[in-house]
Motif scaffolding. Structure first.
Motif, PDB file in Angstrom:
ATOM      1  N   HIS A  41       0.832  -1.202   0.000  1.00 33.57           N
ATOM      2  CA  HIS A  41       0.000   0.000   0.000  1.00 33.57           C
ATOM      3  C   HIS A  41       0.871   1.258   0.000  1.00 33.57           C
ATOM      4  CE1 HIS A  41      -2.982   2.938   1.421  1.00 33.57           C
ATOM      5  NE2 HIS A  41      -3.872   2.113   0.902  1.00 33.57           N
ATOM      6  N   ASP A 115     -11.476   6.110   2.849  1.00 29.40           N
ATOM      7  CA  ASP A 115     -10.539   5.336   2.033  1.00 29.40           C
ATOM      8  C   ASP A 115      -9.885   4.229   2.855  1.00 29.40           C
ATOM      9  OD1 ASP A 115     -11.082   6.898  -0.210  1.00 29.40           O
ATOM     10  OD2 ASP A 115      -9.401   8.263   0.173  1.00 29.40           O
ATOM     11  N   THR A 119     -10.231   0.224   2.127  1.00 33.65           N
ATOM     12  CA  THR A 119      -9.029  -0.601   1.968  1.00 33.65           C
ATOM     13  C   THR A 119      -9.036  -1.764   2.949  1.00 33.65           C
ATOM     14  OG1 THR A 119      -7.749   1.270   1.144  1.00 33.65           O
ATOM     15  CG2 THR A 119      -6.506  -0.592   2.052  1.00 33.65           C
ATOM     16  N   GLN A 122     -11.507  -4.344   1.874  1.00 28.75           N
ATOM     17  CA  GLN A 122     -10.987  -5.130   0.749  1.00 28.75           C
ATOM     18  C   GLN A 122      -9.983  -6.169   1.250  1.00 28.75           C
ATOM     19  OE1 GLN A 122      -8.804  -2.740  -2.047  1.00 28.75           O
ATOM     20  NE2 GLN A 122      -8.524  -4.417  -3.478  1.00 28.75           N
ATOM     21  N   TRP A 123      -9.058  -5.760   2.104  1.00 29.48           N
ATOM     22  CA  TRP A 123      -8.064  -6.695   2.648  1.00 29.48           C
ATOM     23  C   TRP A 123      -8.748  -7.844   3.386  1.00 29.48           C
ATOM     24  CZ3 TRP A 123      -4.312  -2.785   5.438  1.00 29.48           C
ATOM     25  CH2 TRP A 123      -3.587  -2.063   4.472  1.00 29.48           C
TER      26      TRP A 123
END
Length: 130
Positions: A41, A115, A119, A122-123
């Motif tokens: 990232h 954001d 993230t 999603q992880w």
């Protein structure tokens, strides 16, 4: 992934991932995956981990649900701005991973940064990789 309120006031994202849905079979294996996500990232940085299970088990007054086999916090930060000192109260981020008999329960407190939330979601969803 669902959003719940814990203890009447904490907005938490949580998901139960069956071990049959993932190649990861321990909390440490999940943490290796999460560390790779942080390393890739552009902003996030890895801070460390906290062995919540080990800590609680070591306390004379410690209590752990018998359903929980292991429980650790993965700690990272997405902070790219520091506009005022009070922002420190909502950082860093922690992703909790609890190992149950046949599943993992993964959760994190809603971040003030959308954001960062997206993230982490999603992880976490990526843990289910089969």
């Amino acid at each position: 992934m669902k959003q719940i309120t814990v203890m009447g006031k904490y907005p938490v994202y949580t998901i139960k991932i069956e071990k049959s849905e993932t190649s990861y079979q321990s909390v440490d294996e999940v943490f290796t995956y999460l560390k790779k996500q942080v390393d890739a990232h552009p902003i996030a940085t890895y801070i460390g981990q906290f062995d919540h299970y080990g800590h609680t088990a070591s306390l004379q007054a410690g209590e752990i649900s018998e359903d929980i086999k292991d429980a650790k916090n993965f700690i990272c930060c997405f902070g790219k701005v520091l506009p005022k000192p009070e922002v420190l109260a909502v950082r860093p981020r922690s992703i909790g991973v609890a190992e149950m008999k046949d599943s993992f329960v993964v959760s994190f407190l809603e971040a003030p940064n959308p954001d960062a939330n997206a993230t982490m979601e999603q992880w976490v969803k990526g843990i289910a990789n089969l």
